[in-house]
Design a protein around this motif. Structure first.
Motif, PDB file in Angstrom:
ATOM      1  N   GLU A  93     -46.618 -43.165  15.514  1.00 31.17           N
ATOM      2  CA  GLU A  93     -45.174 -43.416  15.337  1.00 31.17           C
ATOM      3  C   GLU A  93     -44.374 -42.106  15.280  1.00 31.17           C
ATOM      4  O   GLU A  93     -44.751 -41.171  14.585  1.00 31.17           O
ATOM      5  N   ARG A  94     -43.295 -42.046  16.077  1.00 37.27           N
ATOM      6  CA  ARG A  94     -42.408 -40.868  16.077  1.00 37.27           C
ATOM      7  C   ARG A  94     -40.971 -41.344  15.970  1.00 37.27           C
ATOM      8  O   ARG A  94     -40.480 -42.021  16.863  1.00 37.27           O
ATOM      9  N   LYS A  95     -40.306 -40.947  14.884  1.00 32.86           N
ATOM     10  CA  LYS A  95     -38.880 -41.278  14.763  1.00 32.86           C
ATOM     11  C   LYS A  95     -38.104 -40.205  15.527  1.00 32.86           C
ATOM     12  O   LYS A  95     -37.799 -39.142  14.978  1.00 32.86           O
TER      13      LYS A  95
ATOM     14  N   SER B  64     -35.121 -27.561  16.619  1.00 33.13           N
ATOM     15  CA  SER B  64     -36.538 -27.232  16.735  1.00 33.13           C
ATOM     16  C   SER B  64     -37.226 -28.149  17.753  1.00 33.13           C
ATOM     17  O   SER B  64     -36.650 -29.152  18.182  1.00 33.13           O
ATOM     18  N   ASN B  65     -38.448 -27.806  18.118  1.00 27.34           N
ATOM     19  CA  ASN B  65     -39.206 -28.649  19.056  1.00 27.34           C
ATOM     20  C   ASN B  65     -39.395 -30.037  18.463  1.00 27.34           C
ATOM     21  O   ASN B  65     -39.688 -30.172  17.276  1.00 27.34           O
ATOM     22  N   GLY B  66     -39.192 -31.038  19.307  1.00 24.63           N
ATOM     23  CA  GLY B  66     -39.372 -32.410  18.842  1.00 24.63           C
ATOM     24  C   GLY B  66     -38.225 -32.924  17.984  1.00 24.63           C
ATOM     25  O   GLY B  66     -38.337 -33.986  17.365  1.00 24.63           O
ATOM     26  N   ALA B  67     -37.090 -32.199  17.973  1.00 23.79           N
ATOM     27  CA  ALA B  67     -35.951 -32.595  17.138  1.00 23.79           C
ATOM     28  C   ALA B  67     -35.253 -33.854  17.661  1.00 23.79           C
ATOM     29  O   ALA B  67     -34.506 -34.510  16.925  1.00 23.79           O
ATOM     30  N   GLY B  68     -35.463 -34.169  18.940  1.00 21.42           N
ATOM     31  CA  GLY B  68     -34.839 -35.364  19.517  1.00 21.42           C
ATOM     32  C   GLY B  68     -33.754 -35.051  20.532  1.00 21.42           C
ATOM     33  O   GLY B  68     -33.047 -35.956  20.989  1.00 21.42           O
ATOM     34  N   LYS B  69     -33.645 -33.788  20.927  1.00 17.90           N
ATOM     35  CA  LYS B  69     -32.552 -33.373  21.825  1.00 17.90           C
ATOM     36  C   LYS B  69     -32.648 -34.065  23.190  1.00 17.90           C
ATOM     37  O   LYS B  69     -31.670 -34.636  23.671  1.00 17.90           O
ATOM     38  N   SER B  70     -33.844 -34.026  23.791  1.00 16.76           N
ATOM     39  CA  SER B  70     -33.986 -34.652  25.116  1.00 16.76           C
ATOM     40  C   SER B  70     -33.866 -36.164  25.012  1.00 16.76           C
ATOM     41  O   SER B  70     -33.301 -36.808  25.912  1.00 16.76           O
ATOM     42  N   THR B  71     -34.381 -36.719  23.909  1.00 18.42           N
ATOM     43  CA  THR B  71     -34.264 -38.177  23.723  1.00 18.42           C
ATOM     44  C   THR B  71     -32.791 -38.569  23.673  1.00 18.42           C
ATOM     45  O   THR B  71     -32.382 -39.568  24.275  1.00 18.42           O
ATOM     46  N   LEU B  72     -31.983 -37.771  22.995  1.00 18.21           N
ATOM     47  CA  LEU B  72     -30.542 -38.056  22.915  1.00 18.21           C
ATOM     48  C   LEU B  72     -29.926 -38.058  24.316  1.00 18.21           C
ATOM     49  O   LEU B  72     -29.187 -38.982  24.684  1.00 18.21           O
TER      50      LEU B  72
ATOM     51  N   THR C 146     -30.008 -26.360  24.601  1.00 16.79           N
ATOM     52  CA  THR C 146     -30.570 -25.043  24.893  1.00 16.79           C
ATOM     53  C   THR C 146     -31.394 -24.542  23.717  1.00 16.79           C
ATOM     54  O   THR C 146     -31.123 -24.890  22.569  1.00 16.79           O
ATOM     55  N   HIS C 147     -32.412 -23.721  24.032  1.00 10.92           N
ATOM     56  CA  HIS C 147     -33.153 -23.038  22.967  1.00 10.92           C
ATOM     57  C   HIS C 147     -32.629 -21.617  22.806  1.00 10.92           C
ATOM     58  O   HIS C 147     -33.084 -20.880  21.942  1.00 10.92           O
ATOM     59  N   ASN C 148     -31.692 -21.252  23.671  1.00 13.29           N
ATOM     60  CA  ASN C 148     -31.146 -19.899  23.646  1.00 13.29           C
ATOM     61  C   ASN C 148     -29.888 -19.891  22.770  1.00 13.29           C
ATOM     62  O   ASN C 148     -28.829 -20.377  23.170  1.00 13.29           O
TER      63      ASN C 148
END
Ligand SMILES: Nc1ncnc2c1ncn2[C@@H]1O[C@H](COP(=O)(O)OP(=O)(O)OP(=O)(O)O)[C@@H](O)[C@H]1O
Length: 263
Positions: free
Chosen positions: A18-20, A40-48, A206-208
């Motif tokens: 499970e991943r929220k 951070s990685n896995g924060a949900g940015k791409s999911t958004l 962005t990560h920059n």
């Protein structure tokens, strides 16, 4: 205008995996807002971004674009309102089509039932004008196969294809991350110029952090599926990268080792 209300998404609910990915996201972009998104990685940015673009459906919550509730509208039907550039320069263009054919496909995005768009003389004049604004000489390479262009040229073309039809929302998903520093700076500058010129409502992941501070009029920071910080234009203008890192540490309770993941 983009309006996101109470958006949530859990992958593999009720299992050990499970991943929220998103939890109670509320976000409004007024017309012309350019919001940069860090986290951070896995924060949900791409999911958004996937929820806004229609690639994923939320468990709960809604997405409205230009006043229309598009939550249940499929990705291909949303494409007329959404422009998107991905991290991979190969993702936004068709390698075996020419520069002008790719642009014609992008134009077709907003025309109904135009699956095999031809290129008229009028289109060609428009494409040349648009390509000239990139200042990469692509206006003289209309017939060149896109697969032969460099990563930077391809990403600039993807940006043009995503913005040429004036989408209601532009989604940029780490679109300069796969480029070398010089080309990344070029595409970053182009992005600022195009968004500014056309007053496009834009969400850029962005990560920059330099880029996140330099571009746009607002910034949000995400962590573990939530928006943990919102910075408005005036505050953002006075911030340095160290201030953002300091905010991240503070909001995370301090001394957390994964602050480097923000970068
Ligand atoms: N299709 C999927 N199936 C299962 N889990 C997923 C899927 N997409 C994302 N996740 C999980 O959801 C969470 C959020 O992922 P997401 O890719 O949105 O994060 P991100 O902030 O874009 O991360 P990064 O900066 O590493 O790209 C992560 O735990 C990820 O593993």
């Amino acid at each position: 205008m983009l309006e996101i209300k109470n958006l949530a998404k859990t992958f593999f609910p009720g299992t050990v995996n499970e991943r929220k990915a998103l939890q109670g996201i509320n976000l409004t972009l007024r017309d012309g807002d350019f919001v940069t998104v860090i986290g951070s990685n896995g924060a949900g940015k791409s999911t958004l971004l996937n929820m806004i673009g229609g690639r994923l459906r939320p468990d709960v919550g809604s997405v409205s674009i230009g006043g229309r509730n598009v939550t249940k509208i499929a990705e291909n039907r949303r494409a007329r309102w959404v422009g998107r550039v991905f991290q991979d320069p190969m993702a936004g263009t068709a390698p075996h089509l020419s520069v002008e054919e790719n642009l014609a496909v992008a134009m077709g995005r907003t025309r109904t039932r135009n699956l095999l768009p031809g290129v008229s003389g009028k289109d060609r004049v428009f494409f040349k004008e648009q390509l000239a604004s990139l200042e990469l000489g692509l206006e003289n390479r209309l017939k060149a196969e896109v697969g032969l262009l460099s990563g930077g040229q391809r990403q600039a073309l993807s940006l043009l294809m995503a913005t040429m039809t004036q989408p209601e929302i532009l989604l940029l998903d780490e679109h300069t991350a796969a480029l070398d520093p010089q080309r990344a700076a070029l595409v970053s500058n182009l992005t600022g110029n195009i968004v500014d010129r056309d007053k496009l409502t834009t969400l850029m992941v962005t990560h920059n952090m330099e880029q996140a501070l330099q571009l746009g009029n607002r910034l949000i920071m995400m962590h573990e599926g939530r928006i943990i910080l919102e910075v408005d234009g005036e505050t953002k203008a006075g911030m340095a990268v160290k201030d953002l890192l300091g905010e991240f540490d503070k909001l995370k309770g301090g001394g957390v080792s994964d602050r480097t993941l923000l970068q």
